[in-house]
Design an enzyme around this catalytic site. Structure first.
Site, PDB file in Angstrom:
ATOM      1  N   SER A 182      42.250 -60.425  31.161  1.00  0.00           N
ATOM      2  CA  SER A 182      42.031 -59.354  32.140  1.00  0.00           C
ATOM      3  C   SER A 182      40.792 -58.511  31.857  1.00  0.00           C
ATOM      4  CB  SER A 182      43.262 -58.449  32.209  1.00  0.00           C
ATOM      5  OG  SER A 182      43.553 -57.903  30.940  1.00  0.00           O
ATOM      6  N   HIS A 210      45.530 -63.073  36.810  1.00  0.00           N
ATOM      7  CA  HIS A 210      44.157 -63.084  37.337  1.00  0.00           C
ATOM      8  C   HIS A 210      43.662 -64.480  37.733  1.00  0.00           C
ATOM      9  CE1 HIS A 210      43.579 -58.863  36.317  1.00  0.00           C
ATOM     10  NE2 HIS A 210      44.283 -59.129  35.232  1.00  0.00           N
ATOM     11  N   LYS A 242      47.305 -58.582  42.768  1.00  0.00           N
ATOM     12  CA  LYS A 242      45.866 -58.778  42.541  1.00  0.00           C
ATOM     13  C   LYS A 242      45.313 -59.635  43.687  1.00  0.00           C
ATOM     14  CE  LYS A 242      46.886 -57.966  37.722  1.00  0.00           C
ATOM     15  NZ  LYS A 242      46.717 -56.520  37.733  1.00  0.00           N
TER      16      LYS A 242
HETATM   17  C1  LIG Z   1      47.169 -60.213  32.671  1.00  0.00           C
HETATM   18  C2  LIG Z   1      48.057 -59.184  33.302  1.00  0.00           C
HETATM   19  N1  LIG Z   1      49.397 -59.324  33.200  1.00  0.00           N
HETATM   20  C3  LIG Z   1      50.236 -58.434  33.748  1.00  0.00           C
HETATM   21  C4  LIG Z   1      49.772 -57.344  34.429  1.00  0.00           C
HETATM   22  C5  LIG Z   1      50.760 -56.381  34.972  1.00  0.00           C
HETATM   23  O1  LIG Z   1      50.956 -56.606  36.321  1.00  0.00           O
HETATM   24  P1  LIG Z   1      51.464 -55.413  37.260  1.00  0.00           P
HETATM   25  O2  LIG Z   1      50.257 -54.592  37.589  1.00  0.00           O
HETATM   26  O3  LIG Z   1      52.062 -56.098  38.431  1.00  0.00           O
HETATM   27  O4  LIG Z   1      52.471 -54.643  36.450  1.00  0.00           O
HETATM   28  C6  LIG Z   1      48.387 -57.150  34.564  1.00  0.00           C
HETATM   29  C7  LIG Z   1      47.763 -56.024  35.280  1.00  0.00           C
HETATM   30  O5  LIG Z   1      48.222 -55.124  35.793  1.00  0.00           O
HETATM   31  C8  LIG Z   1      47.519 -58.084  33.973  1.00  0.00           C
HETATM   32  O6  LIG Z   1      46.193 -57.913  34.054  1.00  0.00           O
END
Ligand SMILES: Cc1ncc(COP(=O)(O)O)c(C=O)c1O
Length: 395
Positions: A182, A210, A242
Site C-alpha cells: 500500500s 490494491h 478502493k
Molecule cells: C493493503 C490494505 N489492506 C487492508 C486495508 C484496510 O481496508 P479498509 O480500508 O476497508 O479497512 C487497507 C487500506 O485501508 C490496505 O491498504
C-alpha cells in the site's frame, strides 16, 4: 496510590510527534468532482485517492445505491447471522467469488475487519503468522490481536520467508502478504511465496486491497495475474473501498474456508452487516470494473507517463508498476514542506511519514486514477520538481 492521567499521557505523546514533524492532520474535503477537490476553499487536483478506476462517483453505482436504499432503507439493522443478510449481500458474495475464481466469499464491513476475522479464525495460541515487513497495519494488528506468534521477513524476500518458516517446522503456519504494497506500490513475489508455502506446508493468504480491479484479467487482481489457483492461495482478501469505489471487504476461498469463517470470524459475527445499498453499489461496480478494460489501459498509460516524466526531471521514485507511485524524500519535515508546496501549487499529495513507513523513508504518495488526464500528470510532474527543490533548500 496515584496513577498517570491517561489523557495527559496521550497529549504528551502527541506533543512528541509534533516536535518531530510527525503529527497527522485531519483534513475535511468540501467538494469532490472526479479528481478535482476543494479543501479550505481551495481547488486542488487530488492525487491521494485509492479510487483507481474512477468509480466512486459513477452514476451506475449511485443509482444502484439509491434503488436499494429505496427498497431496504439505510442500515442492515443487525449482524449477518441475526437478520442483517439481504439479497444484495448474497448476490455480491456470489459475484466476488466468481470474479476471483473462488468457490465462495464472505463480506466484512471493512478490510481491517476482514483481515482480523480471517487470521483470528484460522490461527490460535501456539501457531505462527509469517508476514512481509511492509504488510498493511491491519494484517500485522490481526496477528497481534489473535494472540499468535508474529514473525516478519525481509520485504518481498522469499528466502527470508523460507528461513522464518523452516525455523518453525511443524508449527501450524499462515504466511500473509499484501498483493500490492500500500505504501510502496510494488507487487509481492506471489508465485515464489506460493511454491514456498507448498513445500513448507503453510497456508498462503493474500490481501489484494490494491490489486483487485487494477491487475489481472478483467481486474481480478494480483493473484489472478500470477496465475495462482485457489489451492495455491487458499485465503484471498479484497476490499470494496478502493478500485471499486464503495466500502467494505471480503474474504474469498473454498466453501470449507467460508463456512468456517461464518462460524468463527468474530468481526463477521459480532458486527452490523454492511448496509445493503452499499452491497448493491459494489455489485454495480464489479460489472464496470470487470468489463471496462479501458480504465486499466488508461491507468497503465498514466503510470508510464508519470515514471518517464519523473526520470526526465531527476525525481526519485520507488520501483512500482501500479497506480501507487511513491516519490522518495527521506526526511519527514522535507516531505511535509514538499506536500505544503504542492498544495500551494494546487495539488493534494499526502506526505507519508513514520510510523506508517520506516524512519528515514518519508515519501509523497502519488496515486494515479483513471479520472486523471495526461495533462494533469504533466502538471503534477512540474509542480513536484519545484516542490522538492523548494523543500530541500528550505531545510
Ligand atoms: C493493503 C490494505 N489492506 C487492508 C486495508 C484496510 O481496508 P479498509 O480500508 O476497508 O479497512 C487497507 C487500506 O485501508 C490496505 O491498504
Amino acid at each position: 496510590m496515584s496513577r498517570p492521567d491517561l489523557i495527559d499521557r496521550l497529549a504528551r505523546a502527541q506533543a512528541g510527534r509534533a516536535r518531530q514533524s510527525l503529527l497527522r492532520k485531519l483534513r475535511t474535503i468540501e467538494q469532490v468532482d472526479g479528481a478535482r477537490i476543494v479543501i479550505d476553499g481551495k481547488p486542488l487536483l487530488n492525487f491521494a485517492s485509492n479510487d483507481y478506476l474512477g468509480l466512486a462517483q459513477h452514476p451506475a453505482l449511485t443509482e444502484s445505491l439509491v434503488r436499494a436504499a429505496g427498497q431496504w432503507g439505510v442500515g442492515a439493522g443487525a449482524a449477518h447471522l441475526l437478520g442483517g443478510h439481504r439479497d444484495e449481500h448474497a448476490e455480491l458474495e456470489r459475484k466476488l467469488a466468481h470474479w476471483t475464481g473462488r468457490e465462495s466469499a464472505l463480506l466484512f464491513s471493512t478490510g481491517y475487519m476482514a483481515n482480523l476475522g480471517a487470521i483470528q479464525a484460522l490461527l490460535g495460541a501456539g501457531d505462527v503468522c509469517v508476514q512481509d515487513k511492509l504488510n498493511h497495519a491491519s494484517l500485522l494488528d490481526a496477528a497481534h490481536l489473535s494472540g499468535v506468534e508474529l514473525v516478519r521477513y525481509v520485504h518481498a524476500d522469499g528466502a527470508s520467508a523460507k528461513r522464518q518458516l523452516a525455523a518453525r517446522a511443524g508449527t501450524p503456519a499462515l504466511l500473509a502478504t499484501d498483493g500490492v504494497f500500500s505504501m510502496d506500490g510494488d507487487v509481492a513475489p506471489l508465485a515464489e511465496l506460493a511454491a514456498l508455502c507448498k513445500t513448507q506446508h503453510a497456508t498462503l493468504m493474500v490481501d489484494d486491497a490494491h490489486g483487485l480491479g487494477v491487475l489481472g484479467d478483467e481486474g481480478a487482481g494480483s493473484v489472478n495475474e500470477a496465475h495462482l489457483t485457489g489451492s495455491q492461495v487458499p485465503v484471498l482478501m479484497g476490499t470494496l473501498g478502493k478500485a471499486l469505489g464503495v466500502a467494505g471487504a471480503f474474504v474469498a476461498g473454498s466453501a470449507a474456508l467460508i463456512d468456517g469463517l461464518v462460524q468463527f470470524a468474530r468481526p463477521h459475527i459480532y458486527s452490523t452487516a454492511l448496509p445493503p445499498a452499499l452491497a448493491a453499489a459494489a455489485s454495480a461496480a464489479i460489472d464496470i470494473a470487470r468489463f471496462e478494460d479501458w480504465r486499466r489501459d488508461k491507468l497503465r498509460r498514466l503510470v508510464a507517463h508519470f515514471r518517464h516524466g519523473a526520470r526526465e526531471r531527476g525525481i526519485t521514485l520507488l520501483e512500482s508498476r501500479t497506480p501507487i507511485q511513491p516519490v522518495m524524500i527521506g526526511v519527514s519535515n522535507v516531505a511535509l514542506v514538499a506536500m505544503q508546496s504542492l498544495e500551494a501549487q494546487g495539488f493534494f499529495v499526502p506526505a507519508i511519514r513514520p510510523p506508517t513507513v520506516a524512519q528515514g523513508k518519508a515519501r509523497l504518495r502519488v496515486v494515479l486514477s483513471a479520472r486523471h488526464e495526461e495533462a494533469d500528470v504533466e502538471q503534477l510532474l512540474n509542480a513536484l520538481a519545484r516542490a522538492i527543490g523548494h523543500a530541500r533548500t528550505e531545510r
